[in-house]
Design an enzyme around this catalytic site. Structure first.
Site, PDB file in Angstrom:
ATOM      1  N   GLU A  50       0.851  -1.196   0.000  1.00  0.00           N
ATOM      2  CA  GLU A  50       0.000   0.000   0.000  1.00  0.00           C
ATOM      3  C   GLU A  50       0.886   1.246   0.000  1.00  0.00           C
ATOM      4  OE1 GLU A  50      -3.397   2.125   2.843  1.00  0.00           O
ATOM      5  OE2 GLU A  50      -2.037   0.621   3.675  1.00  0.00           O
ATOM      6  N   HIS A  51       1.807   1.315   0.934  1.00  0.00           N
ATOM      7  CA  HIS A  51       2.788   2.399   1.011  1.00  0.00           C
ATOM      8  C   HIS A  51       4.182   1.805   0.833  1.00  0.00           C
ATOM      9  CE1 HIS A  51      -0.541   3.569   3.819  1.00  0.00           C
ATOM     10  NE2 HIS A  51      -0.472   4.684   3.125  1.00  0.00           N
ATOM     11  N   ASP A  77      -0.166  10.786   4.175  1.00  0.00           N
ATOM     12  CA  ASP A  77      -1.388  10.500   4.939  1.00  0.00           C
ATOM     13  C   ASP A  77      -2.192  11.767   5.208  1.00  0.00           C
ATOM     14  OD1 ASP A  77      -1.430   7.796   5.147  1.00  0.00           O
ATOM     15  OD2 ASP A  77      -0.731   7.691   7.221  1.00  0.00           O
ATOM     16  N   HIS A 134     -27.114  -5.183 -37.601  1.00  0.00           N
ATOM     17  CA  HIS A 134     -26.005  -4.227 -37.492  1.00  0.00           C
ATOM     18  C   HIS A 134     -25.594  -3.740 -38.879  1.00  0.00           C
ATOM     19  CE1 HIS A 134     -25.691  -5.596 -33.371  1.00  0.00           C
ATOM     20  NE2 HIS A 134     -24.682  -4.755 -33.137  1.00  0.00           N
TER      21      HIS A 134
END
Length: 429
Positions: free
Chosen positions: A319-320, A353, A412
């Protein structure tokens, strides 16, 4: 910290595994709460608040009145208000630059495509209570919502901390409710008589809140990302300051007993010096008991080479990630799996943070291999637009006809052929 010297690559998966979380039992406890709120609305929220938080919401009301939000400012020191305003400005400056101007692209003559960003109309922010009032997370989630132009921003929190209220007003939150836990997630996911239903839910929480988010996501509710306990990996060499490294490790460890801390180094001396200063710093923390439990489950890994360290860190997908090494910026370019990276001796993770400008809502538990942290993009939808002129259809039409015919999708093809035929009538060759 337990030192693990020169582990083999075959040992890495077990070594880097996060603490196992048994979700089955937690989800079994959360599911009835979600159903109770879905069927019972406000009455269920009041009953659950009394049961879990010992709060009588029938007396105070679910929604926090504007007058109470306004009064919060007077309860804070001038120093803290100035700090929150500065953090708000830094976060806003960083996220504002994430806006992308509309660029119209002509893919072939007469065929123009572009996309535009549209704010998600209704978003819900969850801010937990507990011993750490996360008013910083109000900024991290509220600022990009504000910049995206989200019409309704609902905030649920069991906390009555005035800094949370002050930050909520600063970022333009439209409604604040004194609701916590899994029931808050349910209220925003399903809506009640008082709490509006939202289209996407953001924010951290304990294992019950996380389980609630995952369960409503299975039902189609958008959430920010899968989340788990906070974590940090520090890669340090002999140029690192041991006291700084110890402080960074402890700044994550104090989040809770289930937080994970990882130190990686090519220097045994550095690891030993960090271990020497950790006890002294730990003893000074108000949350030292929680931090000590987190450290007990953490590791210091000694590797042979920088190349091996980089491979290990990419396998972990922190995460960090703090790079306290000589060539930090060069190594950062080789990191492909991380939520957020912090370079050098003077870039503590705690700056991210709170106030440097980047967002602290990041993927944990290895999800950084595939997920990004929260950004302005998290609060917008990208809508593509195209415009084709008659000339463009004449250029593009035969391509579409050939492809549609090959896929046996006659309607289409016909949608194009009819238009080409009409153009041929208007402008016969």
């Amino acid at each position: 910290m337990n030192i693990i010297p020169f582990p083999k690559r075959t040992e890495w998966p077990d070594l880097l595994a996060r603490p196992v979380q048994s979700t089955q039992q937690i989800e079994a406890a959360v599911a009835p709460i979600l159903e109770q709120v879905r069927t019972g609305g406000d009455a269920a929220l009041i009953e659950l608040a009394q049961k879990f938080d010992k709060i009588d919401l029938s007396a105070t009301g679910l929604e926090i009145p504007v007058s109470e939000l306004d009064a919060a400012e007077s309860e804070l020191s001038d120093e803290l208000k100035a700090a929150i305003r500065q953090a708000y400005q830094n976060i806003r400056t960083f996220h504002e630059r994430q806006k992308q101007p509309i660029e119209k692209i002509e893919t072939m003559p007469g065929v123009v495509c572009w996309r535009r960003s549209v704010g998600i109309e209704k978003v819900g922010l969850y801010i937990p209570g507990g011993t750490a009032p996360l008013f910083s997370t109000v900024l991290m989630l509220g600022v990009p919502a504000q910049l995206a132009g989200c019409r309704d921003v609902v905030l649920c929190t069991p906390s009555n901390n005035p800094a949370i209220y002050f930050a909520a007003k600063l970022v333009g939150v439209t409604k604040v409710f004194r609701i916590g836990g899994a029931q808050a997630i349910a209220a925003m996911a399903y809506g009640t008589e008082t709490v509006p239903q939202v289209y996407k839910i953001f924010g951290p929480g304990n294992q019950y809140v996380t389980a609630a988010k995952m369960l409503v996501a299975k039902e189609g509710m958008a959430i920010d990302m899968p989340a788990g306990p906070s974590e940090v990996a520090v890669y340090a060499d002999d140029s690192a300051v041991p006291a700084f490294v110890a402080a960074d490790l402890l700044s994550q460890a104090e989040h809770g007993a289930d937080s994970q801390v990882l130190l990686v180094s090519t220097s045994k001396r550095l690891i030993e010096l960090v271990n020497l200063v950790l006890p002294t710093q730990l003893s000074r923390l108000s949350r030292r008991d929680l931090a000590a439990k987190a450290l007990a489950n953490s590791k210091a890994i000694l590797v042979d080479t920088q190349e091996e360290a980089i491979d290990l860190l990419n396998a972990y997908a922190a995460e960090h990630l703090i790079l306290s090494i000589k060539n930090a910026e060069t190594v950062a370019e080789q990191i492909v799996n991380a939520g957020s990276i912090f370079l050098g001796n003077y870039t503590p993770e705690s700056a991210g943070d709170y106030a440097s400008g980047t967002n602290h809502t990041l993927p944990t538990n290895g999800f950084a291999r595939a997920y990004s942290g929260v950004s302005l993009d998290s609060f917008v939808k990208k809508i593509t637009v195209q415009h084709i002129t008659p000339e463009g259809l004449q250029n593009l039409g035969p391509v579409v006809e050939a492809m549609a015919e090959a896929e046996s999708l006659d309607a289409h093809k016909r949608a194009v052929s009819l238009r080409l035929a009409s153009l041929a009538e208007i402008n016969p060759v």
